[in-house]
Scaffold this active site. Structure first.
Site, mmCIF file in Angstrom:
data_model
loop_
_atom_site.group_PDB
_atom_site.id
_atom_site.type_symbol
_atom_site.label_atom_id
_atom_site.label_comp_id
_atom_site.label_asym_id
_atom_site.label_seq_id
_atom_site.Cartn_x
_atom_site.Cartn_y
_atom_site.Cartn_z
ATOM 1 N N CYS A 85 9.658 -6.751 1.802
ATOM 2 C CA CYS A 85 9.904 -6.543 3.042
ATOM 3 C C CYS A 85 10.841 -8.022 3.525
ATOM 4 O O CYS A 85 12.571 -8.589 3.124
ATOM 5 C CB CYS A 85 8.767 -6.231 3.938
ATOM 6 N N HIS A 172 7.059 -1.680 0.976
ATOM 7 C CA HIS A 172 6.307 -2.287 1.012
ATOM 8 C C HIS A 172 5.117 -1.521 -0.283
ATOM 9 O O HIS A 172 4.230 -0.484 -0.099
ATOM 10 C CB HIS A 172 4.954 -1.768 2.453
ATOM 11 N N GLU A 174 2.242 -2.201 -1.092
ATOM 12 C CA GLU A 174 0.727 -2.593 -0.794
ATOM 13 C C GLU A 174 0.178 -1.662 0.197
ATOM 14 O O GLU A 174 -1.016 -1.228 0.165
ATOM 15 C CB GLU A 174 0.761 -3.518 0.015
#
Ligand code: XMP
Length: 512
Positions: A85, A172, A174
């Site tokens: 990001c 993202h 994660e």
């Protein structure tokens, strides 16, 4: 302990930085979160760097900046870098690409398309769902870089440098909603950075025991056992390393759960831990007599706890260390929007200065679930490793109003029935935390032919992942009815049971 390999996560202030670290650890790879401007001088064991997201735009005058070239070529060998990001936008912005404000914030689910072959996206196909959350977007990537994936709205969803081991993703990986996020991180950490995936609870135990043996030698160590998971795992780990040179002190303030004092002592003695139990119930309960203000109760308990612990610790004349169950999230320096780091403070319980103790924190690199895995690896029973959190001041903050021996008895009995039933019905592990609140007022009831005028208790059970927010647990009605029945029948002094259906916020988990 670190197996000579680690990933550095440079934190630019994103809320998901810790989640990146969790994912890397799940890949059995050690990693450390550092503030964006603290890249280490010594990178001997660093195999790759991840740049986190940020609440700021790269154009913000206060934007967090690092010298990527210096990181990339630190110590000669090119260092693999993955920007996430803001991290990806920062790479693009500083290496000659272009970042602009997106017309509208790109937020939510999207699907990857036009995927090119790349080591970062190995095994990830077109259509794979990703999670976006950014206000700026990359409109041109640096010269020599290559687009490797798009979404319908974001052309440069992922890119790579042709000449350096540098990658960027604007989504993202994660977060849970990015379906192949773990695969992408595995491609980076294992495929690109070459992690040998040797970080595990078993390797942690053997290397930490060896390190503790070397560091502590024949020194004596004191540890304050709370009965909670962290201090318990720290105690068993240390006892494995230094045996009886570890003395654990467990203070009974008289506000523990039913039979908890005796069972903690029996459990830890059984695990070979040298433990001293100090029953100071009378001191605490006498000092609490008539005190109704919750903060006042907390202060009295806190002060007496330190005094009791110190008195016992001072008897161990040649102690050199104080051990604590501090875990990694307690120590990560959080970054605020001004870029200032807020250091966490160690609370050493105000131990007497003349004792001159050094601090030993064997769990300081672990996340909570890793502490639990290590606990199981050490042979601590599941029931202890997965126990619910319990507040330090214990039942004192669950007994509303003044605390006395009778109210402690009622709270302990009712709590024991509720918790035992949760265990029996297989509900205990589905819940973050449960307990019973004893209300100070009386209510009317009938028992047989008799009118009763007794106290009411409230059952509290919540689901949560970190106690910052919590939902009331939707327990089966038949289960609640049975617990209510059992409490009213067996706990003298209670004639009414309620269930708390408030979530946090706006309520809190505890009532006081
Ligand atoms: P609240 O009530 O703020 O609780 O939603 C969040 C978590 O913190 C625990 N808690 C405490 N723990 N001393 C503690 O050691 C305290 O004074 C205290 N007050 C709340 C609570 O049990 C929950 O896990």
């Amino acid at each position: 302990m670190k197996n000579g390999q680690k990933i550095i996560i440079l934190d630019f202030g994103s809320q998901t930085t810790q989640l990146i670290a969790r994912r890397v650890r799940e890949l059995r790879t050690f990693c450390e979160i550092l503030p964006y401007n603290r890249f280490p001088e010594n990178t001997e064991d660093v195999i790759g760097v991840i740049l986190s997201g940020s609440p700021l735009s790269v154009y913000d005058p206060a934007a967090f900046k690092v010298d990527l070239n210096a990181i990339c070529r630190h110590d000669g060998d090119p260092m693999p870098i993955l920007g996430i990001c803001y991290g990806a936008q920062y790479i693009s912005h500083t290496m000659g690409g272009k970042v602009e404000a997106a017309g509208t914030r790109e937020y939510g689910r999207a699907n990857l398309c036009d995927i090119e072959e790349s080591p970062l996206l190995k095994g990830i196909g077109n259509g794979s769902q990703v999670w976006m959350s950014h206000g700026d977007t990359i409109t041109a990537i640096p010269k020599g870089f290559r687009r490797i994936a798009s979404t319908d709205k974001v052309k440069f969803a992922a890119f790579e440098s042709g000449s350096e081991p540098v990658w960027g993703v604007q989504f993202h990986p994660e977060v849970f909603h990015t379906t192949d996020g773990k695969k992408l991180l595995e491609n980076f950490v294992v495929g690109i950075c070459g992690s040998r995936q040797e970080w595990s609870p078993a390797s942690f135990v053997s290397s930490t025991v060896a390190e503790l043996k070397a560091e502590l030698g024949d020194d004596r160590v004191i540890l304050g056992l709370s009965g909670g998971v962290d201090s318990s795992v720290a105690a068993v780990l240390l006892s494995k390393a230094i045996g009886d040179n570890l003395t654990c002190i467990f203070v009974n303030h008289g506000l523990l759960r039913k039979n908890e004092f005796e069972s903690v002592i029996a459990n830890y003695s059984g695990l070979g831990v040298h433990i001293i139990g100090v029953d100071a119930s009378d001191t605490f309960l006498d000092a609490l007599a008539g005190v109704t203000d919750p903060e006042q109760k907390r202060k009295i308990i806190g002060r007496l706890f330190v005094e009791t612990f110190n008195a016992e610790a001072s008897k161990i004349k040649d102690a050199k260390w104080l051990a604590q169950g501090t875990i990694y999230p307690d120590r990560i320096e959080s970054l605020n929007i001004t870029g200032k780091t807020i250091k966490s403070h160690h609370n050493v319980g105000g131990l007497p200065k003349e004792m001159n103790l050094k601090l030993c924190e064997p769990l300081k690199w672990l996340f909570k679930d890793e502490v639990r895995e290590v606990g199981l690896e050490l042979g601590i029973p599941r029931e202890l490793v997965f126990r619910h959190p319990f507040p330090g001041p214990g039942l004192a903050i669950r007994i509303l109003g003044a605390v006395d021996r009778e109210s402690v008895r009622i709270a302990q009995e009712a709590d024991d029935i509720f918790i035992s039933a949760l265990r029996k019905e297989g509900l205990y592990d589905k819940i973050w935390q449960a307990g019973v609140i004893l209300l100070p007022n009386r209510t009317v009831g009938v028992m047989g032919d008799e009118r009763t005028y007794e106290q009411a208790v409230v059952l509290r059970a919540v689901t949560s992942s970190d106690a910052m927010t919590a939902d009331w647990a939707d327990l089966p009605h038949a289960f609640l009815a049975q617990v209510s029945n059992d409490i009213i029948r067996h706990v003298k002094g209670v004639n009414r049971v309620c269930y708390d259906i408030s979530s946090k916020p706006p309520a809190t988990i505890e009532w006081e």
